[in-house]
Design a protein around this motif. Structure first.
Motif, PDB file in Angstrom:
ATOM      1  N   ALA A   1       0.853  -1.385   0.080  1.00  0.00           N
ATOM      2  CA  ALA A   1       0.352  -0.161   0.069  1.00  0.00           C
ATOM      3  C   ALA A   1       0.291   1.661   0.184  1.00  0.00           C
ATOM      4  CB  ALA A   1      -1.062   0.590   1.830  1.00  0.00           C
ATOM      5  N   LEU A   2       2.098   1.629   1.191  1.00  0.00           N
ATOM      6  CA  LEU A   2       2.594   2.477   1.083  1.00  0.00           C
ATOM      7  C   LEU A   2       3.564   2.502  -0.680  1.00  0.00           C
ATOM      8  CD1 LEU A   2       5.618   3.704   1.365  1.00  0.00           C
ATOM      9  CD2 LEU A   2       3.742   5.043   2.468  1.00  0.00           C
ATOM     10  N   ARG A   3       3.904   1.720  -0.673  1.00  0.00           N
ATOM     11  CA  ARG A   3       4.522   1.478  -2.243  1.00  0.00           C
ATOM     12  C   ARG A   3       3.487   2.033  -3.505  1.00  0.00           C
ATOM     13  NH1 ARG A   3       6.908  -3.173  -0.549  1.00  0.00           N
ATOM     14  NH2 ARG A   3       5.855  -4.377  -2.444  1.00  0.00           N
ATOM     15  N   ARG A   4       2.445   1.779  -3.319  1.00  0.00           N
ATOM     16  CA  ARG A   4       1.188   2.012  -4.364  1.00  0.00           C
ATOM     17  C   ARG A   4       1.000   3.582  -4.065  1.00  0.00           C
ATOM     18  NH1 ARG A   4      -0.839   0.596  -8.774  1.00  0.00           N
ATOM     19  NH2 ARG A   4      -1.709   2.627  -9.360  1.00  0.00           N
ATOM     20  N   TYR A   5       1.274   4.237  -3.181  1.00  0.00           N
ATOM     21  CA  TYR A   5       1.837   5.403  -2.519  1.00  0.00           C
ATOM     22  C   TYR A   5       2.377   6.591  -3.391  1.00  0.00           C
ATOM     23  CZ  TYR A   5       0.940  10.191   0.261  1.00  0.00           C
ATOM     24  OH  TYR A   5       0.511  11.022   0.403  1.00  0.00           O
ATOM     25  N   VAL A   6       3.259   5.925  -3.146  1.00  0.00           N
ATOM     26  CA  VAL A   6       4.139   6.564  -3.956  1.00  0.00           C
ATOM     27  C   VAL A   6       4.713   6.439  -4.834  1.00  0.00           C
ATOM     28  CG1 VAL A   6       7.116   6.347  -4.898  1.00  0.00           C
ATOM     29  CG2 VAL A   6       6.003   5.851  -2.084  1.00  0.00           C
TER      30      VAL A   6
ATOM     31  N   GLY B   1       5.670  15.703 -15.375  1.00  0.00           N
ATOM     32  CA  GLY B   1       5.927  15.494 -14.243  1.00  0.00           C
ATOM     33  C   GLY B   1       7.289  14.907 -13.907  1.00  0.00           C
ATOM     34  N   ALA B   2       6.344  14.125 -12.305  1.00  0.00           N
ATOM     35  CA  ALA B   2       8.091  13.339 -11.948  1.00  0.00           C
ATOM     36  C   ALA B   2       8.190  12.161 -12.770  1.00  0.00           C
ATOM     37  CB  ALA B   2       7.977  12.664 -10.918  1.00  0.00           C
TER      38      ALA B   2
ATOM     39  N   GLY C   1      10.139   8.849  -8.433  1.00  0.00           N
ATOM     40  CA  GLY C   1       9.664   7.557  -6.920  1.00  0.00           C
ATOM     41  C   GLY C   1      10.660   6.878  -6.465  1.00  0.00           C
ATOM     42  N   LEU C   2      11.626   5.804  -7.104  1.00  0.00           N
ATOM     43  CA  LEU C   2      12.788   4.858  -6.808  1.00  0.00           C
ATOM     44  C   LEU C   2      13.252   6.107  -5.290  1.00  0.00           C
ATOM     45  CD1 LEU C   2      13.798   2.561  -6.167  1.00  0.00           C
ATOM     46  CD2 LEU C   2      15.528   3.423  -7.966  1.00  0.00           C
ATOM     47  N   GLN C   3      13.517   6.796  -5.639  1.00  0.00           N
ATOM     48  CA  GLN C   3      14.483   7.511  -4.667  1.00  0.00           C
ATOM     49  C   GLN C   3      13.676   8.088  -3.930  1.00  0.00           C
ATOM     50  OE1 GLN C   3      17.327  10.187  -6.622  1.00  0.00           O
ATOM     51  NE2 GLN C   3      18.558   8.610  -7.076  1.00  0.00           N
TER      52      GLN C   3
ATOM     53  N   VAL D   1      12.713  16.048  -2.457  1.00  0.00           N
ATOM     54  CA  VAL D   1      12.254  14.770  -3.923  1.00  0.00           C
ATOM     55  C   VAL D   1      12.348  15.002  -5.068  1.00  0.00           C
ATOM     56  CG1 VAL D   1      12.522  12.626  -4.332  1.00  0.00           C
ATOM     57  CG2 VAL D   1      13.300  12.913  -2.206  1.00  0.00           C
ATOM     58  N   LEU D   2      10.517  15.492  -5.024  1.00  0.00           N
ATOM     59  CA  LEU D   2       9.790  15.607  -6.648  1.00  0.00           C
ATOM     60  C   LEU D   2      10.044  17.746  -6.635  1.00  0.00           C
ATOM     61  CD1 LEU D   2       6.814  13.938  -5.522  1.00  0.00           C
ATOM     62  CD2 LEU D   2       9.508  13.067  -6.894  1.00  0.00           C
ATOM     63  N   ALA D   3       9.893  18.321  -6.892  1.00  0.00           N
ATOM     64  CA  ALA D   3      10.288  19.444  -7.061  1.00  0.00           C
ATOM     65  C   ALA D   3      11.306  20.368  -7.935  1.00  0.00           C
ATOM     66  CB  ALA D   3       9.999  20.795  -5.754  1.00  0.00           C
ATOM     67  N   HIS D   4      12.295  19.314  -7.593  1.00  0.00           N
ATOM     68  CA  HIS D   4      13.328  20.116  -8.682  1.00  0.00           C
ATOM     69  C   HIS D   4      13.333  18.862 -10.163  1.00  0.00           C
ATOM     70  CE1 HIS D   4      15.001  16.525  -6.857  1.00  0.00           C
ATOM     71  NE2 HIS D   4      16.074  16.365  -7.365  1.00  0.00           N
ATOM     72  N   ARG D   5      12.051  17.966 -10.062  1.00  0.00           N
ATOM     73  CA  ARG D   5      12.443  17.518 -11.399  1.00  0.00           C
ATOM     74  C   ARG D   5      11.016  17.713 -12.515  1.00  0.00           C
ATOM     75  NH1 ARG D   5      14.932  12.266  -9.435  1.00  0.00           N
ATOM     76  NH2 ARG D   5      15.377  13.238  -6.897  1.00  0.00           N
ATOM     77  N   VAL D   6      10.739  18.269 -11.766  1.00  0.00           N
ATOM     78  CA  VAL D   6       8.975  18.882 -12.568  1.00  0.00           C
ATOM     79  C   VAL D   6       9.260  20.551 -13.703  1.00  0.00           C
ATOM     80  CG1 VAL D   6       7.249  17.507 -11.027  1.00  0.00           C
ATOM     81  CG2 VAL D   6       7.549  20.123 -10.886  1.00  0.00           C
ATOM     82  N   ILE D   7       8.434  19.963 -14.578  1.00  0.00           N
ATOM     83  CA  ILE D   7       8.501  21.773 -15.119  1.00  0.00           C
ATOM     84  C   ILE D   7       6.972  22.062 -14.657  1.00  0.00           C
ATOM     85  CG2 ILE D   7       8.531  23.326 -16.964  1.00  0.00           C
ATOM     86  CD1 ILE D   7      10.447  20.943 -18.424  1.00  0.00           C
TER      87      ILE D   7
END
Length: 326
Positions: free
Chosen positions: A232-237, A253-254, A259-261, A290-296
C-alpha cells in the motif's frame, strides 16, 4: 531465531539513529539555525542519494556541504566548477608513462566518498554531464575501461539561482540525478547573532572533527535498504508520482526514478525516527524536496507565481493516503 531477530533489528536502528544524531550535532555546530536543512542532508546521505543545495550567496550552501563531508572520516574532494573546467578534471584521464611505455589512468576528483561540487552551474554542459554516469551507476568509464567508485558515494552540489551571467542551467537529466534539492534560506535573527559571535572569533569548520567513518555509514546504508515498505505504501508513492504527470499546473511530471528515490529517502527518514517500517508521513515530509526539482511548470503556473513546491504540496493534498499502516 524469532526472538533474536527483532532485537538485532532494534540494535541496528539504535545505531543508525545514534550515528545520524552525532553527524547532525557536529554539522549544526557549524551551520547555525538550519536544523531542517541539516536533517535532510543526513537523510540523503543515509538514503544513498545526492543533494543539490540551491540558494542565494552567503547563506551557507558550501559550508553545509563541507561540514557534512568533514564530519565523516572518509575521502573527500572539492571541485570548484568554472567555465574552463574539463570533463577529465572530474573523471580522470589516461596519460602515457615514458618509463613503462604504457598508459596509466590518473583518477579525477570524482574518486572520493563525498564530492563537494561548488557552483555546479558555472561549468559547461559537457563538464556537468561528466557526473551523470558516476551519480547514477557509481562508476566511471574512461577510454573504454570502467572504474568503480568507492562506497559510500555522495555528490553534494551547490548553485546560485539568482546570478545568471556566465552560468549554464542544469538540464533536466542532471537535476533528476539528485535525490533532493534544498534551499538554505536566511537564518533567524537569534541564529545570526550566535553566528556573528562565534564565527568572528574562530572558524568552527576548522575545529570540526570526524564523528564517524565511511565504513560505518555504508553499513547503515545497507541496513536501511532492508526497511519494510508495504504494498500500500509503495502504491502511494506511485500514485503521487503519477499525479504529477497529470496535474494541470505541470508541463512535465516526475520520472520513475523520482518514485524510487522518494521511497529510498522515506526509508532513511523512517530509520532516523527509530521505525523499522515506512509510513505515509515519511513520504509526505520529503515529497517537496525530492520531487519539486524534477517537474516543469506550465506557463500559466509561472504567470500565477506558483512554485514547484506549491504544486507538489497540492499533489500531496489531493492524493488519497492508504488506510493500512506498516
Amino acid at each position: 531465531m524469532s526472538v533474536n531477530a527483532p532485537t538485532a533489528q532494534s540494535a541496528d536502528l539504535d545505531s543508525i539513529r545514534g550515528t545520524a544524531s552525532t553527524i547532525h550535532h557536529a554539522v549544526s555546530t557549524v551551520i547555525e539555525g538550519k536544523e531542517q536543512a541539516v536533517r535532510t542532508a543526513v537523510t540523503v546521505l543515509l538514503a544513498e542519494g545526492h543533494l543539490l543545495v540551491e540558494d542565494v550567496p552567503g547563506v551557507g550552501k558550501t559550508m553545509l556541504a563541507k561540514a557534512l563531508a568533514r564530519a565523516i572520516d572518509c575521502r573527500v574532494s572539492r571541485v570548484q566548477f568554472t567555465p574552463d573546467l574539463l570533463p577529465s578534471d572530474i573523471t580522470g584521464v589516461s596519460v602515457f608513462n615514458q618509463d613503462s611505455r604504457s598508459f596509466e589512468f590518473r583518477r579525477g576528483a570524482v574518486f572520493a566518498n563525498i564530492v563537494v561540487g561548488d557552483e555546479i552551474n558555472r561549468a559547461s554542459p559537457k563538464t556537468q554531464s561528466a557526473l551523470l554516469e558516476s551519480m547514477e551507476e557509481r562508476q566511471v568509464t574512461v577510454d573504454g575501461t570502467t572504474y568503480a567508485l568507492p562506497s559510500p558515494f555522495m555528490v553534494m552540489a551547490t548553485q546560485n539561482p539568482i546570478e545568471m551571467e556566465g552560468t549554464y542551467p542544469l538540464p533536466e537529466a542532471q537535476r533528476d540525478r539528485f535525490m533532493a534539492r534544498i534551499s538554505m534560506g536566511y537564518p533567524e535573527a537569534s541564529a545570526e547573532m550566535t553566528m556573528l559571535a562565534s564565527h568572528s572569533e574562530h572558524d568552527p569548520l576548522a575545529a570540526l572533527q570526524p564523528v564517524t567513518d565511511g565504513a560505518t555509514v555504508q553499513a547503515q546504508i545497507e541496513a536501511i535498504r532492508g526497511l519494510h515498505t508495504s504494498p500500500a505504501l509503495r502504491r502511494y508513492v506511485v500514485d503521487l508520482v503519477t499525479a504529477t504527470r497529470h496535474h494541470q499546473g505541470l508541463r512535465l511530471g516526475a520520472s520513475p526514478r523520482a518514485g524510487l528515490q522518494l521511497l529510498r529517502a522515506a526509508r532513511a527518514h523512517a530509520a532516523l525516527a527509530g521505525r523499522d517500517h515506512v509510513l505515509p508521513e515519511d513520504v509526505q515530509g520529503l515529497a517537496g524536496d525530492v520531487l519539486a526539482h524534477r517537474v516543469i511548470l506550465t506557463g500559466e503556473s509561472q504567470l500565477a507565481r506558483h512554485t514547484a513546491h506549491d504544486l507538489i504540496a497540492d499533489v500531496v493534498r489531493r492524493t488519497p493516503v492508504p488506510s493500512g499502516r506498516g
